[in-house]
Design a protein around this motif. Structure first.
Motif, mmCIF file in Angstrom:
data_model
loop_
_atom_site.group_PDB
_atom_site.id
_atom_site.type_symbol
_atom_site.label_atom_id
_atom_site.label_comp_id
_atom_site.label_asym_id
_atom_site.label_seq_id
_atom_site.Cartn_x
_atom_site.Cartn_y
_atom_site.Cartn_z
ATOM 1 N N ARG A 383 0.826 -1.207 0.000
ATOM 2 C CA ARG A 383 0.000 0.000 0.000
ATOM 3 C C ARG A 383 0.860 1.257 0.000
ATOM 4 N N HIS A 392 -2.855 1.225 -8.088
ATOM 5 C CA HIS A 392 -3.613 0.364 -7.206
ATOM 6 C C HIS A 392 -2.684 -0.667 -6.562
ATOM 7 N N GLU A 393 -3.062 -1.097 -5.368
ATOM 8 C CA GLU A 393 -2.231 -2.043 -4.638
ATOM 9 C C GLU A 393 -2.101 -3.371 -5.377
ATOM 10 N N SER A 394 -3.153 -3.798 -6.060
ATOM 11 C CA SER A 394 -3.090 -5.056 -6.807
ATOM 12 C C SER A 394 -2.107 -4.972 -7.971
ATOM 13 N N THR A 395 -1.982 -3.784 -8.567
ATOM 14 C CA THR A 395 -1.015 -3.610 -9.659
ATOM 15 C C THR A 395 0.411 -3.775 -9.150
#
Length: 510
Positions: A383, A392-395
Motif C-alpha cells: 500500500r 492500485h495495490e493489486s497492480t
C-alpha cells in the motif's frame, strides 16, 4: 397488487474487463521467460508482428559509403588480406606431405570452420557448425546402473530382476518399490530377489538401492570399511542425532565425546542422496528485470535490464502493401491484426514503465539497505508503494511477483523488500522483520560456547536495542532460519568443546 411490465431508465457504473485489459494484466505478472513464450505465440498468430532485428543497424552501416571507405584499410589487415599477401596455404605449410589437409576427412573438413578447402567454403556460404551438438549426452542414473548390471550378473534371470529393481529407483537413488509386489509381478522368489538386491547395493556410487536413510549411510560406511559397531549404533539412532542428544548417543555407541565428534564429522561427509549426481535437471539462471547502480551524484540509477525488454515491432509497411490489393474479408482480418499488434506493443511499453516506476520507489524507500545492508532494511508494504506512485495495490502486487532486481548487494526478488513491521520499544521508527531475523542470526552465530542464548535472552537483548518483540516471535524466526533450540545448541557446543579439550591434552602429553 398488479403485475405488469414497465420500462425504467437506470444509470450505473461498472468495471468491464475487456480482453485487452485482461491481456495487459497478464503481461504485467509474467516473468521474462513466460513473456518470450507468449510473444512467440503471438508472432506466429499475427502476421504483422515480428521480432526486432538489432543487426539491421549494423547492416545499414556496412552498406553506407562512409563505412565502406573506412573499411578499406581494415580489410587489408584482416585475415583474408594477410592471406592474399602471404602464401599461407596448407600445401605450402606442409610441403613434404601434400595430403595433410585431406587427413581430416571430407565430411568433417566441410563442417569445421577452421579447416581448409571445403571448410572455408562452408563457412563462407553461411553454413555454421555447432560443436556442442557432437558432445556426448549426459549419463542418467538408469544408464549408469544398467551398465553395472550387465557386468555384475551373467544369468539372464538375475539381470531381469536387477533391471526391475533399477526401475524402482527414485532420482535420489533409493529403492522405494515393495519387494514382495515386485517378486510377484515378475514371478521370482523373494529370496532370489533379495540376493540380487544385495549385489546391486554394492554398485557405484555407494548408497544406491537403499531403502532408508540409515541403510544408505550404512552402505557408504561399508564401502569405506568404517562400519564398526559404534558406527552401526549411530546410524541406527539417527533420531538422536537430529535431536542433538549427544550424551545418550555417546552412551549407545560406547565412545567418549572426542570419538563421537570424529564420528559426526565422518557422517557429515556422506551423501544422503547419491543418485542426485546423475540428475539432468538444470535450473534456469535468474535474469534481473531491473538493474540498480550508484550514480555519480550519490543517488541510485534505476534502469530496466535491456536483455529482458521484449523487442517486438509492428510491420505497418507490410500492412499498407497487402491491404491495398486485398479483398474486403482480408482487409478486415488485417485491420484486426493491426489493432491487436498496436495494443500489444502499447501494453508492453506500459508494462516496462510500471516495473520501472515500482522499482524506483522501492529503491527510494530502501536507500539505507543499499548503503548499509540488511540490518537497515525498512518495513514496507504494498500500500505504501501504491500510494506513492499513484497506482492500485493489486497492480504493485502483480509487478513484484517473480521480478528480480540486481543491486550492489546482490540480486533480490522485489518481494524481498516488503516485510512486516515490529514496533519500537522506545517509540521510534518500526523495525523490519527481515532485519530482526538477521539480527537474531548474528547474535546466535557469535554466542559463546559457555553462554548459549535462550529465546528469553534474545528477547531481552532485542528489547534493550529498542525492538519490541515477543518470545514466540523469536522462536518463530529462529525456526524459520533452521536454527536449533538453545538446549540442542548447548549440547553440541559442549561436546565440541570436550572433544577439543581432549585433543589438546593428548597433544601436550605427546
Amino acid at each position: 397488487m398488479v403485475l405488469a411490465p414497465k420500462l425504467h431508465l437506470r444509470q450505473t457504473q461498472s468495471l468491464v474487463m475487456t480482453p485487452q485489459l485482461l491481456q495487459s494484466i497478464k503481461l504485467l505478472q509474467m516473468t521474462h521467460q513466460e513473456l518470450e513464450r507468449f510473444l512467440d505465440a503471438e508472432i506466429e498468430r499475427n502476421p504483422l508482428l515480428e521480432w526486432r532485428d538489432d543487426s539491421a543497424t549494423q547492416e545499414a552501416r556496412d552498406e553506407s559509403p562512409e563505412w565502406s571507405k573506412d573499411s578499406d584499410t581494415a580489410s587489408t589487415n584482416s585475415a583474408e588480406g594477410i592471406s592474399d599477401r602471404l602464401d599461407a596455404s596448407l600445401e605450402n605449410l606442409f610441403p613434404d606431405d601434400p595430403g595433410t589437409h585431406d587427413r581430416i576427412g571430407p565430411d568433417l573438413s566441410a563442417q569445421w570452420k577452421s579447416a581448409g578447402g571445403n571448410g572455408l567454403q562452408a563457412a563462407g556460404s553461411g553454413g555454421s557448425y555447432d560443436l556442442e551438438a557432437t558432445t556426448a549426452a549426459s549419463v542418467t542414473l538408469r544408464d549408469h546402473v544398467n551398465e553395472q548390471i550387465a557386468l555384475a550378473f551373467s544369468s539372464p534371470a538375475r539381470q531381469i530382476m536387477a533391471h526391475e529393481l533399477a526401475e524402482g529407483l527414485d532420482e535420489a537413488g533409493y529403492m522405494l518399490a515393495d519387494p514382495d509386489e515386485m517378486a510377484a509381478r515378475i514371478g521370482a522368489h523373494r529370496a532370489a530377489l533379495d540376493e540380487v538386491l544385495t549385489v546391486c547395493q554394492t554398485f557405484d556410487p555407494p548408497g544406491l538401492f537403499a531403502r532408508s536413510l540409515s541403510e544408505c549411510l550404512a552402505l557408504q560406511l561399508i564401502a569405506r570399511d568404517r562400519y564398526d559397531p559404534a558406527m552401526r549404533a549411530m546410524v541406527e539412532n539417527l533420531e538422536l542425532l537430529a535431536k542433538r542428544d549427544f550424551q545418550t548417543l555417546g552412551r549407545l555407541c560406547g565412545v567418549d565425546s572426542e570419538d563421537l565428534a570424529d564420528m559426526l564429522a565422518e557422517i557429515r561427509t556422506l551423501d544422503p542422496k547419491p543418485g542426485m549426481a546423475f540428475s539432468s535437471g538444470t535450473a534456469d539462471p535468474i535474469v534481473p528485470d531491473v538493474v540498480v547502480k550508484a550514480a555519480n551524484d550519490g543517488s541510485w540509477a534505476v534502469e530496466l535490464n535491456p536483455e529482458t525488454l521484449p523487442r517486438v515491432l509492428v510491420n505497418e509497411p507490410y500492412f499498407a502493401e497487402v491491404s491495398a490489393h486485398a479483398r474486403e474479408t482480408d482487409r478486415q482480418f488485417l485491420s484486426e491484426c493491426l489493432q491487436s499488434a498496436n495494443w500489444l506493443t502499447r501494453s508492453l511499453d506500459q508494462r516496462a514503465r510500471t516495473i520501472l516506476k515500482v522499482a524506483s520507489e522501492i529503491v527510494r524507500q530502501q536507500d539505507a539497505f543499499l548503503i548499509h545492508g540488511v540490518s537497515h532494511l525498512r518495513p514496507l508494504n504494498l500500500r505504501t508503494v501504491a500510494e506513492a506512485i499513484g497506482m492500485h495495490e493489486s497492480t504493485v502486487s502483480r509487478v513484484t511477483v517473480n521480478k528480480y532486481m540486481m543491486t550492489p548487494r546482490g540480486t533480490f526478488e522485489l518481494r524481498y523488500f516488503f516485510s512486516s513491521a515490529l514496533a519500537s520499544a522506545d517509540g521510534g521508527d518500526a523495525h523490519s522483520s527481515e532485519a530482526v531475523r538477521e539480527r537474531i542470526r548474528h547474535l546466535i552465530d557469535n554466542e559463546e560456547p559457555g553462554a548459549v542464548l535462550s529465546d528469553d535472552a534474545l528477547v531481552d537483548i532485542l528489547n534493550r536495542e529498542g525492538i519490541d518483540i515477543a518470545r514466540r516471535t523469536v522462536a518463530k524466526y529462529r525456526e524459520a532460519l533452521n536454527i536449533p533450540s538453545s538446549v540442542q545448541r548447548r549440547r553440541e557446543k559442549r561436546m565440541l568443546a570436550a572433544a577439543a579439550g581432549g585433543s589438546t591434552a593428548m597433544a601436550r602429553t605427546a
